[in-house]
Design an enzyme around this catalytic site. Structure first.
Site, mmCIF file in Angstrom:
data_model
loop_
_atom_site.group_PDB
_atom_site.id
_atom_site.type_symbol
_atom_site.label_atom_id
_atom_site.label_comp_id
_atom_site.label_asym_id
_atom_site.label_seq_id
_atom_site.Cartn_x
_atom_site.Cartn_y
_atom_site.Cartn_z
ATOM 1 C CB SER A 145 -0.902 0.007 1.237
ATOM 2 O OG SER A 145 -1.614 1.228 1.336
ATOM 3 C CE1 TYR A 156 -3.407 -2.105 5.089
ATOM 4 C CE2 TYR A 156 -3.149 0.246 4.654
ATOM 5 C CZ TYR A 156 -3.348 -1.039 4.196
ATOM 6 O OH TYR A 156 -3.492 -1.272 2.849
#
Length: 261
Positions: A145, A156
């Site tokens: 990501s 995350y």
């Protein structure tokens, strides 16, 4: 079937294949001649399996929890039992569960984020590696990501930073064995509403504000000023999974409209 058969006779594992980008990748590979092992902990994977079989492609589905090493081993064992080898692994499990400032995360929430977005890639790489070493060839694509630099998703972000490190180090360690490892750092991606939300709890007013700040930052940092499509992410992932990228390894490809993460 697609006129481009980049995956003809290739045995490909796609994790997190029940919806979203994972489903898109699985369908594209099926259209391009691949033999698939679909892995997800949701029984929604059975509907994707039916779609793929309707295309005339070979596929099996494995319902398992890839946050555990046992789950990853189960996928590999099914792949070997069905096809005898594994050519490509696409690690797609992951995604932010909560969006809020770091100080708002509890210890348990941080642990859940890391288990969700780092461990599935670690476990699946570890489980598949002996089979790829046996054949002295293999390709791994990790879905990362651009959120490794962003707000309100620090656990995350740290997990996806770990995926990037896994990608680079594993590529360096095993290039001599014919194994390529790359990652796609996905940016904001338009997709249908998730059939199984990562966080089923209603958002508080503060959480709604924090989520909107993430959306705004994502668009602002994209040179193109928009979210990408699932197909645009699938294009990058399948390129790195195919032999078209045979001289690329250890790379993280940002697919975020110019946002480098």
């Amino acid at each position: 079937m697609n006129s481009t058969q980049r995956f003809e006779h290739k045995v490909v594992i796609v994790t997190g294949a029940a919806q979203g980008i994972g489903r898109g990748v699985a369908l594209r590979i099926a259209q391009e001649g691949g033999c698939l092992i679909l892995a997800d902990r949701s029984d929604l994977i059975q509907a994707v399996l039916a779609e793929i079989k309707a295309l005339g492609a070979l596929a099996i589905a494995v319902e398992t929890d890839l946050e555990t090493y046992a789950g990853a081993e189960l996928v590999v064992s099914h792949a070997i039992a069905e096809y005898g080898r594994i050519d490509v692994l696409i690690n797609n499990v992951g995604g932010a569960i909560w969006m809020k400032p770091f100080q708002e995360f509890s210890e348990e929430e941080i642990i859940q984020e890391v288990h969700r977005s780092l461990f599935p890639a670690l476990w699946c790489c570890r489980a598949v590696l002996p089979e790829m070493l046996k054949h002295q060839q293999g390709t791994i694509v990790n879905v990362s990501s651009i959120a490794t630099r962003g707000i309100h998703r620090i656990p995350y972000s740290a997990s996806k930073g770990g995926v990037n490190a896994l990608t680079a180090s594993l590529a360096f360690e095993h290039a001599q064995h014919g194994i390529r490892v790359n990652a796609v750092a996905t940016g904001g991606t338009k997709a249908p509403p998730r059939k199984i939300p990562r966080n089923a709890q209603p958002l508080s007013k503060s959480e709604q504000v924090w989520m909107q700040q993430v959306v705004d930052q994502t668009i602002d940092r994209s040179f193109l000023g928009r979210y990408g499509s699932i197909d645009e992410q699938v294009n990058a992932i399948t390129f790195l999974a195919s032999d078209e990228s045979s001289y690329i390894t250890g790379s993280v490809l940002p697919v975020g409209g110019g946002d480098q993460g």
